[in-house]
Design a protein around this motif. Structure first.
Motif, PDB file in Angstrom:
ATOM      1  N   TYR A 103       0.772  -1.176   0.626  1.00 22.81           N
ATOM      2  CA  TYR A 103       0.179  -0.181  -0.112  1.00 22.81           C
ATOM      3  C   TYR A 103       0.659   1.194  -0.064  1.00 22.81           C
ATOM      4  O   TYR A 103       0.464   2.126  -0.978  1.00 22.81           O
ATOM      5  CB  TYR A 103      -0.958   0.109   1.107  1.00 22.81           C
ATOM      6  CG  TYR A 103      -1.355   1.496   1.302  1.00 22.81           C
ATOM      7  CD1 TYR A 103      -2.486   1.311   0.527  1.00 22.81           C
ATOM      8  CD2 TYR A 103      -1.041   2.448   2.101  1.00 22.81           C
ATOM      9  CE1 TYR A 103      -3.514   2.373   0.645  1.00 22.81           C
ATOM     10  CE2 TYR A 103      -2.339   3.687   1.813  1.00 22.81           C
ATOM     11  CZ  TYR A 103      -3.452   3.768   1.052  1.00 22.81           C
ATOM     12  OH  TYR A 103      -4.501   4.732   1.346  1.00 22.81           O
ATOM     13  N   GLN A 115      -3.746   3.247  -5.338  1.00 26.41           N
ATOM     14  CA  GLN A 115      -3.611   3.439  -4.120  1.00 26.41           C
ATOM     15  C   GLN A 115      -4.686   3.653  -3.602  1.00 26.41           C
ATOM     16  O   GLN A 115      -5.703   3.014  -2.123  1.00 26.41           O
ATOM     17  CB  GLN A 115      -2.475   4.522  -3.295  1.00 26.41           C
ATOM     18  CG  GLN A 115      -2.118   4.554  -1.709  1.00 26.41           C
ATOM     19  CD  GLN A 115      -1.241   5.481  -1.398  1.00 26.41           C
ATOM     20  OE1 GLN A 115      -0.623   6.639  -1.470  1.00 26.41           O
ATOM     21  NE2 GLN A 115      -0.131   5.082   0.043  1.00 26.41           N
ATOM     22  N   ARG A 124      -7.325  -2.128   1.133  1.00 26.96           N
ATOM     23  CA  ARG A 124      -5.609  -1.558   1.887  1.00 26.96           C
ATOM     24  C   ARG A 124      -5.722  -2.344   2.818  1.00 26.96           C
ATOM     25  O   ARG A 124      -4.046  -2.823   2.968  1.00 26.96           O
ATOM     26  CB  ARG A 124      -6.346  -0.275   2.304  1.00 26.96           C
ATOM     27  CG  ARG A 124      -4.938  -0.259   3.196  1.00 26.96           C
ATOM     28  CD  ARG A 124      -5.323   2.004   3.576  1.00 26.96           C
ATOM     29  NE  ARG A 124      -4.192   2.720   4.508  1.00 26.96           N
ATOM     30  CZ  ARG A 124      -4.339   3.486   4.914  1.00 26.96           C
ATOM     31  NH1 ARG A 124      -5.374   4.314   4.614  1.00 26.96           N
ATOM     32  NH2 ARG A 124      -3.393   3.815   5.733  1.00 26.96           N
TER      33      ARG A 124
END
Length: 683
Positions: A103, A115, A124
């Motif tokens: 990430y 991202q 995430r």
């Protein structure tokens, strides 16, 4: 102890072998870019950027010197190589990027949008946590290039579609570029659907035809590769695409008629250059109907549109030759943003991915030679003048039907400034340019006999530098069509009409020569079967001789025969075989030196007035001078070395007389006699 050096050597060799493992094409190109950038500091890579775009490429040696990609100019910039960053105040890129989870790494390597969407889709926690993953992360520009409609469909629906799309970009293991083998697939983390990998010899690596921009960014829990597109799942075969695309309706019918359905839905990695309906409509109706009605021609046509390997558009940065299923080749290239085939920008839609390859739509039909008539083959050759003559002579049916023939078509230069009218004689001559049976030049052999539609027999002559049929030599690679083969030749062919003697008698220029041949008793030689080359002196050649010398020659049958044999060789040499110096052994025994200068044949430095007058047993070249063999050298000349045996004989004769008066010289005389026998091989 004796084994220790051997073991050390084996161990050292093994260590070197492991250390010198072959690098992948991507790593080779990256290494070249690093070498070009090293003057700017450590870990600096030279990058080529297309002017006016954001497209960048690591540079290979050829691109570095050409400064072009897809024919367009590039500029060189210098950037940190993947995995490194700059340090303020220091040269180059001395520092490795901080190692973090996937990430965090996405934000560092130019994929901040990936991202962001990872956060929004609840991916995430997974890519921050423990594990070993590979993510092919679309660049920021890749996300921005999506249509608003597509992007909206991804980010709506409670983010499920977005999560699925991102997980399709992921693999549940660490995969570096060296592991990305050409033609392999990786199982994605979305329903194990496959991701297609292609690793091309030019260093380009594609993932579902998206190009790797920045590869091998290590993270604590895997690796990140930045790609130039958002990739999507593919579940359809090439055959399914053909069946469902409205613009491929004609192709669909052709594929069904040629029974290629099973191939296009089978496992493999193909490229289909799919002709659209528009492409078929551009072909003359007569030609199209002929091909569609001929199963073999149709199959060749379709196989000519199928490449043996998958070729994504992003992998083409310069021209290359690709082999088709038909066994032919196509020149695949690019010009800016457009792909080209055989130099033409005819690809209308590119990179439609299938489970077994990739499809590019083309708006022109690519007809291979093997599906063409002789007239169609000639359209792409320098023989249009010849074809007009065949049309005027009413011979078109032989060149467009299903008759197996080989056409000997003179190139256009033969007719330059020489207007030719077609009468009955010309028609007969043209018929003798059409050989029965469909031939290939690579299977022709010296002395082979070919039958023409005009009922003449033609001979094949194979020389070091040329392949000739009678006086005409093949000027270009043959083109093999559906039923006929086209040989482009450098002359109008002149079939032989009689023996050498018959031809000479029929030509008034050689009346003196004919009389000389008869006087010397050589008539029978030149009438019987053979392979003669005759440099035939014309009447003008004999008139140029001093009268006394001519009378003396004609009055001496033995000397006349000797001179005439010097003008003959026992092998056939046509003018097309002469590019450098050729030495022929004459029937008299001395050599004839034949050469070409400014398209004129010379024999013993004398120009040939007319070459290649063909006969059934040889070839005649007219010359305007009588050639003279090298005169017999005198036995004694002050400027030449004396014959050793003769000198010994003279000494022996002198000593013989002396030895009769002086017995002490008798042994010397005996030794001289023995030496004389040794040199002469005995008496």
């Amino acid at each position: 102890m004796a084994r220790l050096p051997l073991l050390l050597a084996l161990g050292l060799g093994l260590g070197l072998g492991l250390g010198l493992a072959a690098k992948s094409p991507y790593q080779q190109v990256l290494q070249h870019s690093r070498l070009r950038g090293r003057q700017h500091g450590p870990n600096v890579c030279a990058v080529q950027k297309l002017i006016g775009t954001n497209r960048k490429y690591f540079t290979n040696c050829k691109q570095w010197y050409q400064r072009k990609i897809c024919g367009k100019s590039t500029v060189i910039s210098y950037e940190c190589c993947p995995g490194y960053e700059k340090v303020p105040g220091e040269k180059g890129c001395p520092a490795a990027l901080p190692l973090s989870n996937i990430y965090e790494t996405l934000g560092v390597v130019g994929s901040a949008t990936t991202q962001l969407y990872s956060d929004r889709s609840n991916l995430r926690p997974e890519i921050e946590g423990p594990g070993s993953f590979t993510i092919f992360a679309p660049s920021n520009e890749a996300w921005a290039s999506l249509s608003a409609e597509t992007l909206d469909s991804l980010v709506s629906n409670v983010n499920i579609e977005l999560l699925n799309a991102l997980r399709y970009h992921m693999v549940n293991k660490r995969v570096l570029t060296d592991d990305l083998k050409h033609g392999t697939t990786l199982n994605s983390m979305y329903q194990n659907l496959p991701i297609q990998i292609h690793h091309y010899p030019n260093g380009i690596v594609t993932v579902n035809c998206a190009r790797l921009l920045k590869a091998d960014h290590h993270a604590t829990n895997g690796v990140v590769h930045v790609i130039d597109k958002v990739i999507s799942t593919t579940t359809n075969s090439i055959q399914h695409i053909v069946e469902t695309e409205e613009s491929l309706e004609t192709l669909r019918a052709a594929v069904a008629a040629s029974d290629l359905n099973s191939l296009l839905e089978s496992e493999g990695q193909y490229t289909l250059l799919a002709p659209t309906n528009e492409a078929f409509e551009k072909i003359p109706r007569e030609t199209l109907n002929r091909i569609l009605g001929d199963p073999e021609a149709l199959r060749d046509l379709l196989n000519h549109h199928i490449l043996k390997s998958a070729m994504c558009a992003e992998a083409i940065i310069a021209g290359l030759t690709m082999e088709t299923l038909e066994g032919t080749t196509l020149d695949v290239g690019c010009s800016g943003e457009e792909l080209t085939l055989n130099g033409k920008p005819i690809i209308a839609n590119k990179d439609i991915l299938a489970t077994n390859g990739v499809v590019h739509f083309v708006n022109e039909l690519l007809i291979p030679d093997s599906a063409k008539t002789l007239f169609e083959l000639a359209q792409e050759s320098e023989v249009s003048e010849s074809m007009n003559l065949f049309r005027q002579a009413g011979l078109s049916s032989h060149l467009t039907g299903n008759e197996r023939v080989t056409l000997l078509a003179p190139v256009n230069d033969v007719f330059k400034d020489k207007p030719i009218s077609v009468d009955s004689n010309m028609k007969n001559l043209l018929l003798n340019h059409i050989v029965k049976d469909q031939l290939s030049s690579k299977y022709l052999y010296h002395g082979q006999k070919l039958q023409t539609l005009g009922d003449k027999e033609l001979r094949v002559f194979v020389y070091r530098n040329n392949l000739c049929i009678e006086n005409a030599c093949i000027a270009a690679h043959d083109k093999r069509g559906r039923f006929g083969t086209l040989f482009s030749v450098d002359k109008m062919l002149t079939p032989p009409t009689g023996s050498v003697m018959d031809v000479l008698k029929a030509d008034h220029r050689f009346s003196t020569l004919v009389a000389a041949i008869q006087s010397a008793g050589l008539t029978e030689n030149l009438n019987r079967p053979g392979t003669y080359t005759v440099f035939a002196p014309t009447n003008e050649a004999f008139r140029a001789m001093p009268q006394g010398e001519l009378n003396k020659l004609m009055g001496n049958a033995k000397e006349l025969g000797n001179i005439l044999r010097f003008h003959m060789a026992d092998e056939i040499l046509v003018s097309g075989a002469v590019s450098a110096l050729v030495r022929l052994k004459s029937m008299q025994g001395d050599k004839l030196e034949v050469s070409a200068k400014n398209n004129i044949i010379h024999v013993n430095k004398e120009p040939v007035a007319e070459s290649d007058i063909m006969a059934t047993n040889g070839v005649i070249h007219a010359v305007n001078s009588v050639l003279q063999p090298q005169a017999s050298r005198p036995q004694e000349r002050g400027d030449e070395p004396a014959d050793p045996a003769l000198e010994i004989f003279k000494q022996a004769s002198a000593l013989s007389k002396v030895s009769q008066r002086n017995p002490r010289l008798a042994p010397v005389y005996s030794r001289l006699l023995a030496k004389m026998k040794e040199n002469s091989g005995g008496f």
